[in-house]
Design a protein around this motif. Structure first.
Motif, PDB file in Angstrom:
ATOM      1  N   GLY A 160       0.807  -1.220   0.000  1.00 55.15           N
ATOM      2  CA  GLY A 160       0.000   0.000   0.000  1.00 55.15           C
ATOM      3  C   GLY A 160       0.838   1.266   0.000  1.00 55.15           C
ATOM      4  O   GLY A 160       0.409   2.298  -0.526  1.00 55.15           O
ATOM      5  N   THR A 161       2.027   1.203   0.592  1.00 53.32           N
ATOM      6  CA  THR A 161       2.909   2.379   0.593  1.00 53.32           C
ATOM      7  C   THR A 161       3.413   2.652  -0.815  1.00 53.32           C
ATOM      8  O   THR A 161       3.395   3.801  -1.280  1.00 53.32           O
ATOM      9  N   ASP A 201      -6.291   7.485   0.169  1.00 54.44           N
ATOM     10  CA  ASP A 201      -5.583   6.381   0.831  1.00 54.44           C
ATOM     11  C   ASP A 201      -6.636   5.444   1.426  1.00 54.44           C
ATOM     12  O   ASP A 201      -7.114   5.637   2.541  1.00 54.44           O
ATOM     13  N   ALA A 229      -6.240   2.284   2.192  1.00 52.87           N
ATOM     14  CA  ALA A 229      -5.590   1.078   2.724  1.00 52.87           C
ATOM     15  C   ALA A 229      -6.474   0.364   3.747  1.00 52.87           C
ATOM     16  O   ALA A 229      -6.513  -0.860   3.808  1.00 52.87           O
ATOM     17  N   GLN A 230      -7.208   1.161   4.547  1.00 48.92           N
ATOM     18  CA  GLN A 230      -8.089   0.561   5.553  1.00 48.92           C
ATOM     19  C   GLN A 230      -9.549   0.619   5.114  1.00 48.92           C
ATOM     20  O   GLN A 230     -10.427   0.127   5.820  1.00 48.92           O
ATOM     21  N   SER A 236      -4.239  -1.349   0.404  1.00 49.82           N
ATOM     22  CA  SER A 236      -3.185  -2.257   0.864  1.00 49.82           C
ATOM     23  C   SER A 236      -3.797  -3.621   1.138  1.00 49.82           C
ATOM     24  O   SER A 236      -4.930  -3.712   1.612  1.00 49.82           O
ATOM     25  N   LYS A 241      -5.657  -5.889   6.991  1.00 54.06           N
ATOM     26  CA  LYS A 241      -6.573  -4.906   6.393  1.00 54.06           C
ATOM     27  C   LYS A 241      -7.896  -5.598   6.036  1.00 54.06           C
ATOM     28  O   LYS A 241      -7.955  -6.835   5.981  1.00 54.06           O
TER      29      LYS A 241
HETATM   30  C1  LIG Z   1      -1.451  -0.024   6.082  1.00 59.88           C
HETATM   31  C2  LIG Z   1      -1.568   1.357   5.611  1.00 59.88           C
HETATM   32  C3  LIG Z   1      -0.778   1.857   4.568  1.00 59.88           C
HETATM   33  C4  LIG Z   1       0.381   1.114   3.980  1.00 59.88           C
HETATM   34  O1  LIG Z   1       0.123  -0.139   3.481  1.00 59.88           O
HETATM   35  P1  LIG Z   1       1.321  -1.234   3.403  1.00 59.88           P
HETATM   36  O2  LIG Z   1       0.745  -2.279   2.532  1.00 59.88           O
HETATM   37  O3  LIG Z   1       1.613  -1.674   4.797  1.00 59.88           O
HETATM   38  O4  LIG Z   1       2.489  -0.553   2.771  1.00 59.88           O
HETATM   39  C5  LIG Z   1      -1.020   3.144   4.118  1.00 59.88           C
HETATM   40  N1  LIG Z   1      -1.965   3.914   4.674  1.00 59.88           N
HETATM   41  C6  LIG Z   1      -2.735   3.485   5.695  1.00 59.88           C
HETATM   42  C7  LIG Z   1      -3.785   4.382   6.248  1.00 59.88           C
HETATM   43  C8  LIG Z   1      -2.548   2.193   6.210  1.00 59.88           C
HETATM   44  O5  LIG Z   1      -3.311   1.782   7.232  1.00 59.88           O
END
Ligand SMILES: *Cc1c(COP(=O)(O)O)cnc(C)c1O
Length: 375
Positions: free
Chosen positions: A58-59, A162, A164-165, A186, A191
């Motif tokens: 996710g990064t 973003d 990711a969550q 991510s 997640k």
């Molecule tokens: C987990 C997360 C990321 C990064 O994801 P990775 O797959 O661990 O690199 C970015 N933003 C948020 C808000 C996250 O919770």
């Protein structure tokens, strides 16, 4: 009790996951390939965008997006002050300046009024160019796009969601990871949609953008000739194995996991709302409940509560113990530590309790009863 019980999910999906893994081993295709393409198509279809480009995590998804837009020194990138560090790290890595925005005390997401205030301040100072806002769909809840998108448009900012969550959440029926000019997620195991290692994805409606991102994730190679590199990029790919694991998990998320986790959240809220501040899901929003985070009443000893719950086999976490402005990395830029009052208060009293689609009603009631007894 587990905070997020991935073992139960595996038991539920074992036949399909095992067969898919076995297939990969038999076919010896380990990087990208047909399974990854199938996953990208299914993810885009689910989210409601035209294209999905997977990557290593996710990064990287955030970094690739900022690379595509050429964000760098002299640019201001607006990020909520209460999030996982990656949301800001991507912009810092590019050499941009991160402007931290305070949050709404009940949803934990970026406060649109504070966003506009800080954009105006940057414009007024005249040193940086406001370029991007990165709203985070924290704890599974989409950010307030009804308010954020018009502000971004007014000041000509790109929106990088973003998610990711946030995967699986919705706003007015529109799915998370479809709100930004680019949106990311991510697949880190914990997640809402997690694989068995690292993985990530970027979502876009534009074919040219999807092709550029595919080039950037492959060291900047040209689409026509893989040994001609037209720009510099990352090496950031999704393993075929992870795609094979994500396919049945995506199906389960859609078919029953989101319903189940929302039912769990509902019971928590019924049980706890008179005692603590429970997370607020405003009308029109739907959360995928990456976390269920309560705020304790003033005077509660949080770490004592955590220890007591632990004695009853109830794990808890503090998401997050610090704001961004309280990170060492930001200590020079943000020496005035009282400019983000909401997030600075939230970090002192937030507590995340176990939640996942396989948590049973009696376990939820046990957690709630013990919290009531201990406070
Ligand atoms: C987990 C997360 C990321 C990064 O994801 P990775 O797959 O661990 O690199 C970015 N933003 C948020 C808000 C996250 O919770």
């Amino acid at each position: 009790m587990k905070f997020r019980d991935l073992g139960r999910q595996y038991q539920a999906l074992k036949p399909e996951i095992d067969a898919n893994i076995q297939d990969i081993l038999t076919n010896s295709s380990f990087i990208l390939g047909a399974k990854v393409q199938e996953l990208e198509e299914k993810l885009a279809e689910y989210v409601g965008t035209n294209y999905c480009v997977t990557c290593g995590n996710g990064t990287d998804a955030l970094i690739l997006s900022l690379m595509l837009w050429n964000i760098g020194p002299g640019d201001a990138v607006f990020v909520p002050n209460f999030t996982y560090f990656a949301s800001a790290n991507c912009a810092l890595l590019r050499g941009a300046t991160v402007i931290l925005v305070d949050i709404d005390p009940r949803t934990f997401n970026m406060d649109p009024n504070d966003l506009e205030k800080r954009i105006l301040r940057v414009l007024d100072e005249g040193k940086l160019t406001p370029r991007v806002v990165i709203p985070v769909d924290l704890f599974g809840l989409p950010a307030d796009y009804d308010a954020i998108l018009p502000i971004a448009q007014k000041y000509n900012l790109k929106v990088l969601e973003d998610g990711a969550q946030g995967f699986g959440g919705t706003l007015h029926g529109k799915r998370a990871c479809s709100f930004g000019d680019l949106s990311t997620t991510s697949f880190f195991p914990a997640k809402p949609l997690g694989c068995y290692g690292d993985g990530g994805a970027i979502f876009t409606d534009d074919l040219g953008t999807a092709e550029e991102l595919k080039s950037l994730r492959a060291q900047g190679r040209s689409p026509e000739d893989k040994y001609d590199n037209r720009t510099i990029g990352l090496n950031s790919r999704l393993d075929t194995l992870q795609a094979a694991i994500l396919l049945p998990k995506l199906k389960a998320l859609e078919e029953y996991e989101l319903d189940a986790v929302n039912q769990a959240a509902k019971v928590y809220t019924e049980q706890l709302q008179d005692l603590v501040t429970t997370p607020l899901i405003k009308d029109g929003f739907y959360s995928s409940w990456a976390q269920y985070t309560i705020q304790l009443p003033a005077g509660t000893d949080r770490s004592a509560l955590q220890s007591k719950l632990k004695e009853h086999d109830i794990p808890t976490m503090i998401y997050y113990p610090r704001t961004m402005t309280q990170q060492t990395v930001f200590s020079k830029q943000y020496s005035d530590s009282h400019d983000h009052l909401v997030s600075e208060t939230v970090v002192t009293k937030c507590l995340s309790i176990p939640i996942h689609p396989y948590l049973e009603e009696n376990e939820i009631l046990t957690v709630a009863t013990n919290i009531k007894r201990c406070i």
